[in-house]
Design an enzyme around this catalytic site. Structure first.
Site: not given
Ligand code: F6P
Length: 362
Positions: A138-139, A182, A273
């Site tokens: 998704i990044d 991201g 917020r």
């Molecule tokens: O790389 C995809 C991602 O969703 C990042 O955007 C985020 O920092 C990370 O994975 C979160 O990882 P986890 O699912 O281990 O919390």
């Protein structure tokens, strides 16, 4: 031609994984008469007792719109060890995995993943095992491809969140902050900020100054807009400061949104917020674009394997799917160009990135 290929999904899940799996299976069986084996829970499924499933037209029927991955995934595991903050690939699990692939009769792999997973895939290629990668995250931070699947759905979700925050921000005359994912890139924040009409976009590529955010809030106030919408990437940083982590050991980013909220409230006196969108960006059904891109990637990955390519990743370039060396794809992450067209457009329409000397436009 291979008799049997394996497919696995690694890293964080992303909308569209099942679309790729479906396309790989339908193309491999239907077009090339190959058997398909699904490896469960990323590369972990080919260690120890191994966990795999036979994939057929029937097992992939109806999965196109489904979120997650029918194969399971892992974004931590035995194949990468961090040494001094750098990934290293211990010999042991790869040797065991290669021996197990041989026992299972899997002759080539299609690996769906981001930078970390594809770096492991490259290790298999270096040891002579045929591999094709499919760029997932998704990044959207993978080099060598204009887009990864999953990204556009995440943008839709973040944009809808911004639309909803807009109405409540306006009703209460508040500053609303949306923290999006991201990692160390601002693609999600930038795209969603533009599509969801954010007033301020904070991304890792442009370190921010609190005074600049406050000036923007105050300039809007003076012009009669008594609310401000801010979208902030989880990896954004204040000038001269580092990232904020939820968990420093696991390097899990998070918390910058609330940090900004507190400081901004102090500086401006405005009620604020923060909403952390989190894993909502990864869950649920892929949008039409990601279904289409995932399907095209999946079919092209099998075609590439069938024509003898290996050590490559399918990639979107100028609207066409091409193959690029895995080494190119994992060498560097793709960051937002700060002098790029989208950043320029955002600035032209009055969005602030809160860079230290930025003059805010109301
Ligand atoms: O790389 C995809 C991602 O969703 C990042 O955007 C985020 O920092 C990370 O994975 C979160 O990882 P986890 O699912 O281990 O919390």
């Amino acid at each position: 031609m291979y008799k049997q290929i394996g497919i696995l999904t690694g890293g964080g899940d992303a909308p569209g994984l099942n679309a790729v799996i479906r396309a790989v299976v339908r193309t491999a069986i239907g077009e090339y008469g190959m058997n398909c084996v699904g490896i469960e829970d990323s590369f972990e499924g080919i260690l120890g007792e191994t966990h795999t499933m036979k994939l057929t037209f029937k097992t992939v029927s109806g999965i196109l719109p489904r979120g997650g991955t029918i194969l399971g995934t892992r974004n931590r595991g035995s194949f990468v060890k961090m040494v001094d903050g750098k990934p290293t690939f211990p010999e042991m699990p790869i040797g065991e995995a290669l021996a197990n692939l041989d026992i299972l009769g899997i002759e080539a792999l299609v690996v769906l993943g981001g930078e970390g997973t594809l770096a492991i895939a490259e290790q298999f290629h270096k040891r002579g095992f045929p591999v094709i990668g499919v760029p997932k995250t998704i990044d959207n931070d993978l080099a060598a491809t204009e887009l990864t699947f999953g990204f556009m759905t995440a943008i839709d979700i973040a944009t809808e969140a911004l639309d909803r925050l807009h109405t409540t921000a306006a009703s209460h005359d508040r500053v609303m902050i949306l923290e999006v994912m991201g990692r160390n890139t601002g693609w999600i924040a930038l795209h969603a900020g533009l599509a969801g009409s954010a007033d301020v976009i904070l991304i890792p590529e442009i370190p921010f100054a609190f005074e600049s955010i406050a000036q923007k809030v105050q300039a809007r106030e003076r012009s009669g807009s008594r609310f401000t919408n801010i979208v902030i990437a989880e990896g954004a940083t204040e000038v001269g400061r580092g990232e904020i982590y939820l968990d420093t050991e696991e390097m899990r980013l998070g918390g910058i949104g609330d940090h900004v909220r507190r400081r901004l409230e102090d500086i401006t006196g405005k009620e604020s917020r923060c909403v952390v969108l989190g894993h909502l960006q990864r869950g649920g059904s892929p949008n039409a674009f990601d279904r289409m891109l995932g399907t095209n990637f999946g079919a092209c990955a099998v075609r590439a394997l069938a024509s003898g390519e290996t050590g490559k990743m399918v990639a979107l370039q100028a609207g066409t799917i091409v193959t690029v060396p895995l080494s190119e794809a994992v060498a560097n992450i793709k960051t937002v160009p700060t002098d790029g067209q989208l950043v320029r457009t955002a600035r032209d329409i009055g969005i602030s990135f809160a860079a230290p000397k930025e003059i805010p436009v109301s």
